[in-house]
Design a protein around this motif. Structure first.
Motif, short mmCIF file in Angstrom:
data_model
loop_
_atom_site.label_atom_id
_atom_site.label_comp_id
_atom_site.label_asym_id
_atom_site.label_seq_id
_atom_site.Cartn_x
_atom_site.Cartn_y
_atom_site.Cartn_z
N PHE A 181 -7.82 -3.00 2.57
CA PHE A 181 -7.16 -2.34 1.44
C PHE A 181 -8.10 -2.26 0.24
CE2 PHE A 181 -3.87 -4.61 3.82
CZ PHE A 181 -2.93 -3.60 4.04
N SER B 41 0.85 -1.19 0.00
CA SER B 41 0.00 0.00 0.00
C SER B 41 0.89 1.24 0.00
CB SER B 41 -0.89 0.00 1.24
OG SER B 41 -1.69 1.16 1.29
N THR C 218 -2.10 0.65 -4.69
CA THR C 218 -2.07 -0.48 -3.77
C THR C 218 -2.30 -1.76 -4.56
OG1 THR C 218 -2.86 0.85 -1.91
CG2 THR C 218 -3.18 -1.53 -1.75
#
Length: 226
Positions: A154, A129, A134
């Motif tokens: 995420f 990330s 990411t």
């Protein structure tokens, strides 16, 4: 974010001005014979597990570039025993904030041993990330329900998944994995290197497209923007 593919499951990504090299297996790979390993630069080398087709060039490149090896405790210890002191150990469930971004070490379902058969710890994957993008590199793995945990923490821009079957999950399972991690852009790796993991490229791309996803298959040595 630029990504360069070096064959099998080896690739590098430029993140926040740093070069991250994953699972370096180049010199023993006949399909990567045109890659000049001495030209490869790296600030970090991330290793998913201990099999030779993911570690073969790790020590040489770490010593040449001065890159920090990031992996599980056992692989980091192996690197230290082979003369590499610039290391960072991780284990499943943990994350660490480096100068390029956050790295989380996540579950992979596979085996893991060094070339001499000794124990190389549990296999894993990585979520990277950063302020740019990411992404998730699954490493060598079967489809696992643990992948559903990743989007809880995420939002992925792309994923890097093995698709060769036999030794890892294949195309059909990788499509489900993309659903699990909620990411429709996938770079396929770990295919074609040997007979048992050869795939039909056209059919694989078609299957992903029919599922509303994009499968990217790169040529060895090719660089793309992701």
């Amino acid at each position: 974010m630029k990504l360069t593919y070096y064959g099998h499951a080896c690739f590098s990504v430029e993140v926040s001005g740093k070069k991250l090299l994953f699972d370096p297996f180049i010199t023993p790979n006949e399909k990567a014979k045109d890659i000049d390993i001495d030209s490869i630069e790296a600030d970090y080398i991330l290793i998913s597990h201990g099999h030779q087709d993911h570690t073969a060039d790790a020590i040489k490149l770490a010593k040449k570039t001065g890159a920090k090896i990031i992996s599980n405790f056992e692989i980091v210890t192996w690197a230290q025993n082979n003369g590499v002191d610039n290391v960072h150990p991780m284990n499943h469930g943990g994350y660490y904030d480096f100068d390029f971004g956050r790295v989380k070490y996540v579950t992979a379902i596979h085996s893991s041993s060094f070339a001499d058969g000794s124990y190389a710890g549990n296999p894993g994957g990585f979520v990277i990330s950063s302020s740019e993008k990411t992404f998730y590199y699954a490493g060598d793995t079967a489809l696992t329900m643990d992948m559903k945990l990743i989007p809880q923490f995420f939002k992925l821009d792309f994923s890097i998944l093995p698709i060769g079957n036999d030794l890892t999950m294949g195309v059909e399972e990788a499509i489900v994995a993309a659903d699990f991690v909620e990411c429709n852009k996938v770079l396929g790796v770990h295919y074609d290197t040997m007979e048992v993991i050869k795939i039909d490229h056209e059919d694989a791309v078609k299957q992903f497209k029919e599922s509303g996803k994009e499968l990217v298959l790169m040529k060895i040595g090719e660089t793309k923007d992701f």
